[in-house]
Design a protein around this motif. Sequence first.
Motif, PDB file in Angstrom:
ATOM      1  N   SER A  74      23.200-108.729  31.972  1.00 29.92           N
ATOM      2  CA  SER A  74      22.942-110.154  31.758  1.00 29.92           C
ATOM      3  C   SER A  74      23.748-110.728  30.594  1.00 29.92           C
ATOM      4  N   ARG A  75      24.411-109.866  29.834  1.00 35.08           N
ATOM      5  CA  ARG A  75      25.247-110.342  28.723  1.00 35.08           C
ATOM      6  C   ARG A  75      26.699-110.550  29.137  1.00 35.08           C
ATOM      7  N   GLY A  76      27.038-110.335  30.404  1.00 34.28           N
ATOM      8  CA  GLY A  76      28.387-110.621  30.869  1.00 34.28           C
ATOM      9  C   GLY A  76      29.265-109.390  30.954  1.00 34.28           C
ATOM     10  N   SER A  77      30.538-109.564  30.623  1.00 30.79           N
ATOM     11  CA  SER A  77      31.504-108.477  30.755  1.00 30.79           C
ATOM     12  C   SER A  77      32.523-108.538  29.617  1.00 30.79           C
ATOM     13  N   LEU A  78      33.193-107.419  29.420  1.00 27.77           N
ATOM     14  CA  LEU A  78      34.172-107.283  28.346  1.00 27.77           C
ATOM     15  C   LEU A  78      35.391-106.565  28.891  1.00 27.77           C
TER      16      LEU A  78
ATOM     17  N   TRP B 102      42.056-110.332  40.572  1.00 29.86           N
ATOM     18  CA  TRP B 102      43.201-109.779  39.826  1.00 29.86           C
ATOM     19  C   TRP B 102      44.359-109.454  40.765  1.00 29.86           C
ATOM     20  N   LEU B 103      44.073-108.838  41.893  1.00 25.21           N
ATOM     21  CA  LEU B 103      45.132-108.511  42.843  1.00 25.21           C
ATOM     22  C   LEU B 103      45.719-109.757  43.508  1.00 25.21           C
ATOM     23  N   ASP B 104      44.975-110.867  43.447  1.00 20.48           N
ATOM     24  CA  ASP B 104      45.471-112.145  43.949  1.00 20.48           C
ATOM     25  C   ASP B 104      46.313-112.863  42.893  1.00 20.48           C
ATOM     26  N   GLY B 105      46.519-112.219  41.737  1.00 16.92           N
ATOM     27  CA  GLY B 105      47.378-112.790  40.695  1.00 16.92           C
ATOM     28  C   GLY B 105      46.690-113.686  39.693  1.00 16.92           C
ATOM     29  N   LYS B 106      45.363-113.718  39.710  1.00 19.28           N
ATOM     30  CA  LYS B 106      44.629-114.554  38.749  1.00 19.28           C
ATOM     31  C   LYS B 106      44.654-113.906  37.363  1.00 19.28           C
ATOM     32  N   PRO B 107      44.569-114.711  36.292  1.00 21.85           N
ATOM     33  CA  PRO B 107      44.475-114.141  34.938  1.00 21.85           C
ATOM     34  C   PRO B 107      43.207-113.291  34.805  1.00 21.85           C
ATOM     35  N   LEU B 108      43.204-112.399  33.847  1.00 19.47           N
ATOM     36  CA  LEU B 108      42.083-111.467  33.682  1.00 19.47           C
ATOM     37  C   LEU B 108      40.753-112.168  33.421  1.00 19.47           C
ATOM     38  N   ALA B 109      40.746-113.247  32.656  1.00 22.17           N
ATOM     39  CA  ALA B 109      39.489-113.965  32.402  1.00 22.17           C
ATOM     40  C   ALA B 109      38.927-114.544  33.700  1.00 22.17           C
ATOM     41  N   VAL B 110      39.787-115.079  34.555  1.00 15.89           N
ATOM     42  CA  VAL B 110      39.345-115.601  35.853  1.00 15.89           C
ATOM     43  C   VAL B 110      38.825-114.461  36.716  1.00 15.89           C
ATOM     44  N   ALA B 111      39.478-113.317  36.667  1.00 16.73           N
ATOM     45  CA  ALA B 111      39.006-112.159  37.431  1.00 16.73           C
ATOM     46  C   ALA B 111      37.620-111.725  36.957  1.00 16.73           C
ATOM     47  N   LEU B 112      37.391-111.710  35.637  1.00 24.76           N
ATOM     48  CA  LEU B 112      36.054-111.372  35.117  1.00 24.76           C
ATOM     49  C   LEU B 112      35.015-112.386  35.596  1.00 24.76           C
ATOM     50  N   ALA B 113      35.346-113.667  35.518  1.00 26.32           N
ATOM     51  CA  ALA B 113      34.404-114.704  35.949  1.00 26.32           C
ATOM     52  C   ALA B 113      34.134-114.614  37.446  1.00 26.32           C
ATOM     53  N   THR B 114      35.147-114.295  38.233  1.00 26.20           N
ATOM     54  CA  THR B 114      34.961-114.136  39.675  1.00 26.20           C
ATOM     55  C   THR B 114      34.033-112.966  39.967  1.00 26.20           C
TER      56      THR B 114
END
Length: 124
Positions: free
Chosen positions: A14-18, A85-97
């Motif tokens: 519940s605290r998210g990701s790093l 990430w494999l679709d080329g998104k930045p890492l922060a967007v990949a974490l949020a996805t």
Amino acid sequence: RFPRADFAVATRGSRGSLLLARDPELTPLGGDAVQSAGAPVACCCGSFGPYATVACDAWPLSPGGRVVDSTGAGDVFIGGFLHAWLDGKPLAVALATGSWVAAQKLQVQGARLGPNFDASKLPM
């Protein structure tokens, strides 16, 4: 210790990701991309020793949603992360996805997303 890894991801429930990145020049972090997409989560970029870091909040449940079963939430988080990430998104967007996909999973029984999951509703 892991000479070929560009980054490492840890889920924090519940605290998210790093995420720790070895070389942010080779691996775009994209902390501002999540906020500019209007996502209801914050991602902060920083550093920890020689590593660049990205920390993202957990995606909130849909209005009226509740946690039904957490089984498999970490697995679908990683699946969502890898998809972006494999679709080329930045890492922060990949974490949020990954966080969004995990939030969808938490609201259904069982270890899978279920037949009603619609990936076309990915917010980013």
